[in-house]
Write a protein that holds these residues in place. Structure first.
Motif, PDB file in Angstrom:
ATOM      1  N   HIS A  57      49.210  26.642  66.446  1.00 58.97           N
ATOM      2  CA  HIS A  57      50.503  26.172  65.964  1.00 58.97           C
ATOM      3  C   HIS A  57      51.599  27.074  66.528  1.00 58.97           C
ATOM      4  O   HIS A  57      51.489  28.302  66.490  1.00 58.97           O
ATOM      5  N   ALA A  58      52.661  26.467  67.032  1.00 59.89           N
ATOM      6  CA  ALA A  58      53.761  27.228  67.633  1.00 59.89           C
ATOM      7  C   ALA A  58      55.023  27.086  66.794  1.00 59.89           C
ATOM      8  O   ALA A  58      55.242  26.061  66.139  1.00 59.89           O
ATOM      9  N   GLY A  59      55.845  28.138  66.802  1.00 64.34           N
ATOM     10  CA  GLY A  59      57.095  28.102  66.064  1.00 64.34           C
ATOM     11  C   GLY A  59      57.342  29.404  65.332  1.00 64.34           C
ATOM     12  O   GLY A  59      56.693  30.421  65.601  1.00 64.34           O
ATOM     13  N   VAL A  60      58.285  29.400  64.403  1.00 63.04           N
ATOM     14  CA  VAL A  60      58.606  30.564  63.587  1.00 63.04           C
ATOM     15  C   VAL A  60      58.285  30.215  62.138  1.00 63.04           C
ATOM     16  O   VAL A  60      58.769  29.212  61.616  1.00 63.04           O
ATOM     17  N   PHE A  61      57.456  31.040  61.493  1.00 64.82           N
ATOM     18  CA  PHE A  61      56.991  30.738  60.144  1.00 64.82           C
ATOM     19  C   PHE A  61      57.057  31.971  59.250  1.00 64.82           C
ATOM     20  O   PHE A  61      56.795  33.092  59.692  1.00 64.82           O
ATOM     21  N   ARG A  62      57.373  31.732  57.984  1.00 61.03           N
ATOM     22  CA  ARG A  62      57.242  32.761  56.962  1.00 61.03           C
ATOM     23  C   ARG A  62      55.782  32.807  56.500  1.00 61.03           C
ATOM     24  O   ARG A  62      55.115  31.774  56.441  1.00 61.03           O
ATOM     25  N   MET A  63      55.333  34.003  56.112  1.00 61.88           N
ATOM     26  CA  MET A  63      53.975  34.133  55.600  1.00 61.88           C
ATOM     27  C   MET A  63      53.725  33.192  54.429  1.00 61.88           C
ATOM     28  O   MET A  63      52.684  32.530  54.354  1.00 61.88           O
ATOM     29  N   ARG A  64      54.681  33.101  53.507  1.00 61.93           N
ATOM     30  CA  ARG A  64      54.462  32.282  52.315  1.00 61.93           C
ATOM     31  C   ARG A  64      54.367  30.795  52.638  1.00 61.93           C
ATOM     32  O   ARG A  64      53.837  30.025  51.835  1.00 61.93           O
ATOM     33  N   GLU A  65      54.871  30.370  53.799  1.00 59.03           N
ATOM     34  CA  GLU A  65      54.706  28.974  54.219  1.00 59.03           C
ATOM     35  C   GLU A  65      53.267  28.681  54.625  1.00 59.03           C
ATOM     36  O   GLU A  65      52.805  27.543  54.504  1.00 59.03           O
ATOM     37  N   LEU A  66      52.592  29.682  55.128  1.00 59.05           N
ATOM     38  CA  LEU A  66      51.264  29.495  55.712  1.00 59.05           C
ATOM     39  C   LEU A  66      50.125  29.850  54.766  1.00 59.05           C
ATOM     40  O   LEU A  66      48.997  29.423  54.962  1.00 59.05           O
ATOM     41  N   ALA A  67      50.421  30.662  53.749  1.00 59.61           N
ATOM     42  CA  ALA A  67      49.378  31.182  52.868  1.00 59.61           C
ATOM     43  C   ALA A  67      48.756  30.078  52.005  1.00 59.61           C
ATOM     44  O   ALA A  67      49.468  29.183  51.546  1.00 59.61           O
ATOM     45  N   PRO A  68      47.435  30.125  51.773  1.00 60.58           N
ATOM     46  CA  PRO A  68      46.789  29.184  50.853  1.00 60.58           C
ATOM     47  C   PRO A  68      47.352  29.310  49.441  1.00 60.58           C
ATOM     48  O   PRO A  68      48.034  30.292  49.114  1.00 60.58           O
ATOM     49  N   VAL A  94      48.111  44.234  49.864  1.00 59.11           N
ATOM     50  CA  VAL A  94      49.087  44.996  49.073  1.00 59.11           C
ATOM     51  C   VAL A  94      49.282  46.402  49.628  1.00 59.11           C
ATOM     52  O   VAL A  94      50.320  47.027  49.387  1.00 59.11           O
ATOM     53  N   GLN A  95      48.303  46.912  50.381  1.00 56.34           N
ATOM     54  CA  GLN A  95      48.451  48.240  50.976  1.00 56.34           C
ATOM     55  C   GLN A  95      49.614  48.294  51.968  1.00 56.34           C
ATOM     56  O   GLN A  95      50.157  49.370  52.237  1.00 56.34           O
ATOM     57  N   THR A  96      49.990  47.127  52.500  1.00 52.41           N
ATOM     58  CA  THR A  96      51.079  47.099  53.475  1.00 52.41           C
ATOM     59  C   THR A  96      52.435  47.325  52.815  1.00 52.41           C
ATOM     60  O   THR A  96      53.381  47.731  53.488  1.00 52.41           O
ATOM     61  N   GLY A  97      52.559  47.021  51.517  1.00 53.74           N
ATOM     62  CA  GLY A  97      53.832  47.201  50.826  1.00 53.74           C
ATOM     63  C   GLY A  97      54.936  46.290  51.319  1.00 53.74           C
ATOM     64  O   GLY A  97      56.121  46.629  51.230  1.00 53.74           O
ATOM     65  N   LEU A  98      54.563  45.117  51.828  1.00 53.82           N
ATOM     66  CA  LEU A  98      55.555  44.210  52.403  1.00 53.82           C
ATOM     67  C   LEU A  98      56.103  43.236  51.372  1.00 53.82           C
ATOM     68  O   LEU A  98      55.387  42.743  50.506  1.00 53.82           O
ATOM     69  N   ALA A  99      57.407  42.947  51.522  1.00 47.32           N
ATOM     70  CA  ALA A  99      58.019  41.873  50.743  1.00 47.32           C
ATOM     71  C   ALA A  99      57.862  40.554  51.478  1.00 47.32           C
ATOM     72  O   ALA A  99      57.688  39.502  50.859  1.00 47.32           O
ATOM     73  N   GLU A 100      57.941  40.607  52.816  1.00 43.43           N
ATOM     74  CA  GLU A 100      57.828  39.382  53.593  1.00 43.43           C
ATOM     75  C   GLU A 100      57.506  39.699  55.043  1.00 43.43           C
ATOM     76  O   GLU A 100      57.821  40.774  55.558  1.00 43.43           O
ATOM     77  N   GLU A 101      56.877  38.708  55.678  1.00 44.81           N
ATOM     78  CA  GLU A 101      56.556  38.787  57.103  1.00 44.81           C
ATOM     79  C   GLU A 101      56.892  37.447  57.732  1.00 44.81           C
ATOM     80  O   GLU A 101      56.537  36.393  57.210  1.00 44.81           O
ATOM     81  N   ILE A 102      57.605  37.504  58.845  1.00 46.64           N
ATOM     82  CA  ILE A 102      57.933  36.306  59.616  1.00 46.64           C
ATOM     83  C   ILE A 102      57.330  36.457  61.004  1.00 46.64           C
ATOM     84  O   ILE A 102      57.391  37.536  61.603  1.00 46.64           O
ATOM     85  N   PRO A 115      63.019  40.042  50.899  1.00 44.07           N
ATOM     86  CA  PRO A 115      62.746  38.960  51.859  1.00 44.07           C
ATOM     87  C   PRO A 115      63.911  38.719  52.815  1.00 44.07           C
ATOM     88  O   PRO A 115      65.041  39.143  52.576  1.00 44.07           O
ATOM     89  N   PHE A 116      63.621  38.002  53.890  1.00 43.53           N
ATOM     90  CA  PHE A 116      64.655  37.610  54.843  1.00 43.53           C
ATOM     91  C   PHE A 116      65.525  36.514  54.216  1.00 43.53           C
ATOM     92  O   PHE A 116      65.010  35.517  53.717  1.00 43.53           O
ATOM     93  N   PRO A 117      66.844  36.657  54.262  1.00 41.91           N
ATOM     94  CA  PRO A 117      67.727  35.603  53.749  1.00 41.91           C
ATOM     95  C   PRO A 117      67.574  34.321  54.577  1.00 41.91           C
ATOM     96  O   PRO A 117      67.212  34.374  55.757  1.00 41.91           O
ATOM     97  N   PRO A 118      67.856  33.172  53.983  1.00 39.57           N
ATOM     98  CA  PRO A 118      67.748  31.907  54.722  1.00 39.57           C
ATOM     99  C   PRO A 118      68.553  31.881  56.016  1.00 39.57           C
ATOM    100  O   PRO A 118      68.096  31.330  57.018  1.00 39.57           O
ATOM    101  N   ALA A 119      69.736  32.476  56.014  1.00 34.53           N
ATOM    102  CA  ALA A 119      70.567  32.459  57.221  1.00 34.53           C
ATOM    103  C   ALA A 119      69.904  33.227  58.364  1.00 34.53           C
ATOM    104  O   ALA A 119      69.983  32.812  59.530  1.00 34.53           O
TER     105      ALA A 119
END
Length: 271
Positions: A91-102, A116-124, A148-152
């Protein structure tokens, strides 16, 4: 944040006339371009091919962070990562982790034990499909304290995707030979340990000695990725009740009673 056009053009200008660049050099140019558009804490770039161990092309981690985000990840947890499965699906494009997660990813044992060890709020991620069945994923990460990354900003990254994809395919072309070299190295190592045993990819070897059927193996893999019984049923076109029966049978065969034990057994077999 406001777009820093001067920094963006300066980074892009450094690529003009360049036919080739090393991993670190092009990774740094990508980081500079992204920093001119959005704010983030980390960058990491992995190349994926099939079920093979991903190749780390570039990252901005310190040595301690590198162990968690790269070394441990490559050892096996990548097989449960939503980004890996999206790359594997080409799959190609730009995605947020939460879009792809089960649907149960953020309550899964994998998430609690490793992510959780990564301490991340979000990954794109920028997902760039290339030749030789390779997908290159360029991840921008933000810590919990950053948020998280803002929508803009996400919208701005999507606009940049065509340019980034073109540059990535040019400067990270020919990765197939690196994957081939990695496979040959694994094969030699396996032959040195046991001359009668062929080299297997981690994903193929995990359950091979535990007497699981192909259907049970598929269900266990989806459970560990963070899918609920309902989600597994939809993916495999079977009823939720059948999924639960298979899960009980797997737990009985393996002599376990929890997802914690299942993940522990999984990681043990990976090693």
């Amino acid at each position: 944040m406001s777009t820093d056009l001067e920094a963006l053009f300066r980074a892009f200008n450094s690529t003009i006339g360049r036919q080739a660049m090393g991993d670190a050099e092009f990774g740094e140019i990508f980081r500079q371009m992204m920093a001119a558009l959005v704010s983030f804490d980390y960058v990491v770039v992995f190349a994926y091919r099939g079920k093979e161990r991903p190749i780390d092309l570039y990252s901005t981690f310190d040595p301690k962070e590198h162990i968690i985000f790269v070394t441990l990840y490559q050892a096996g947890p990548y097989l449960l990562d939503p980004f890996y499965h999206t790359a594997h699906g080409r799959h190609a494009g730009v995605f947020r982790m939460r879009e792809l997660a089960p649907d149960r990813f953020f309550s899964s044992e994998y998430y609690r034990t490793y992510y959780v060890q990564t301490g991340l709020a979000e990954e794109i991620g920028f997902f760039v499909t290339a030749a030789d069945d390779i997908t290159i994923v360029l991840s921008l990460m933000r810590k919990e304290k950053t948020g998280p990354f803002p929508p803009a900003e996400f919208a701005l990254l999507k606009k940049a995707e065509p340019l980034i994809a073109t540059m990535v395919r040019h400067y990270w072309a020919g990765l197939g030979t690196r994957f081939d070299a990695q496979l040959h190295s694994r094969a030699r190592g396996t032959r040195n340990r046991n001359a009668g045993e062929s080299a297997l990819q981690p994903a193929e070897a995990v359950w091979r000695d535990l007497n699981l059927t192909s259907r049970e193996t598929a269900i266990v893999d989806l459970v560990l990725q963070g899918h609920s019984s309902e989600s597994i049923g939809l993916k495999l076109n079977i009823s939720t009740g059948t999924v639960k029966v298979h899960r009980r049978n797997v737990y009985r065969k393996l002599g376990i009673s929890s997802q914690t034990q299942l993940l522990s057994l999984y990681l043990k077999n990976l090693s």
